[in-house]
Write an enzyme that holds these catalytic residues in place. Sequence first.
Site, PDB file in Angstrom:
ATOM      1  N   HIS A  55       0.761  -1.066   0.000  1.00  0.00           N
ATOM      2  CA  HIS A  55       0.007  -0.037   0.019  1.00  0.00           C
ATOM      3  C   HIS A  55       0.991   1.243   0.151  1.00  0.00           C
ATOM      4  O   HIS A  55       0.392   2.431   0.338  1.00  0.00           O
ATOM      5  CB  HIS A  55      -0.946  -0.012   1.220  1.00  0.00           C
ATOM      6  N   HIS A  91      -7.524  -4.168  -0.602  1.00  0.00           N
ATOM      7  CA  HIS A  91      -6.943  -5.494  -0.521  1.00  0.00           C
ATOM      8  C   HIS A  91      -7.813  -6.281  -1.703  1.00  0.00           C
ATOM      9  O   HIS A  91      -7.517  -7.539  -1.709  1.00  0.00           O
ATOM     10  CB  HIS A  91      -7.072  -6.371   0.819  1.00  0.00           C
TER      11      HIS A  91
END
Length: 329
Positions: free
Chosen positions: A57, A217
Amino acid sequence: MRRLINDGQNVVNEWIEGYTSAFNEYVEQDPDNPGVILGKHIADKHVKIIIGGGSGHEPLFPGYIGKNLADASVAGNINTSPSPQAVYEAIKKVDTGEGVLMLYGNYSGDCMNFDMAAEMAEDEGHKVDSLPITDDVFSAKNVSDRRGVAGDLIVIKAAAAAAAQGKNLAEVKAAAEMANRQTHSMGMALSSETNPLTGKEVFTMEEGDMEIGMGIHGEPGIKREKLKSADEVVSEMTDYILADMKTDENTQVYVILNGLGGLPLMDQFICYRKLAQILQEHKIKVYHALVGNYATSMDMIGMSITLAQLTPELQELLDFPCDAPYWRV
């Protein structure tokens, strides 16, 4: 796989090594715990902020370690929570006696592992508290069950500013809780992310499709349908976000239009153009806007919108000076 890596098993250690080398004036990799990234300013005596979660991320989370921002970040494997031991070691490294607040997205693995680390540290006399961030408006009706996405930035910034102002651990957590309540996000995607460990997509999405409400995700969204225009997509997402807020003619917002890794900046600015028009139509003033890749999902093509509804206290905390590689005020 369209990724420029070496051995997929080494991506986490190698990206941390590269990041800490590039920004060595701000951070260093803990030689004893490779997943722990430490700020070089942590000797200052105040409440310390630890952030973290799975890798993939970037620049979330290490990009927000710096002066008057976070003090350390703990990285897990790809989309995987860091271990309790790694978090525990980070607590021991940064705590200077005033206590530690840990901030992370509200995912079951993160909650479990950070809580276990807190218990380990508390047994040794450290003062530790934590707050799972819950800004994703679609992910659950009950706010406490919502997941954290790009709104993490708002909560991290507010908590760190409160700590830098010398507030105690309870006051710093209260500032984080206030920022969390005021922050509302939603995402969308046009593609999967590619897992560098397997070289394969995490989920399947046909070219020309999009999914509204998807998590960082790859968590399922509200619906999957054929790609619409940027204006239509932004309008739909903003409708969901505003329905979760209570606004009036005095409302001001701090905006993050966040790319998920694969969406060109050109497209992000086209999306922001429409978002600004919608907010103006609702008589909502944009106090400040960030457009770019702040909390990605590796190479996923998509974006998220975050609106933080300002109070005088939150505005002061977001305006408080800070200096980190990916956020300067």
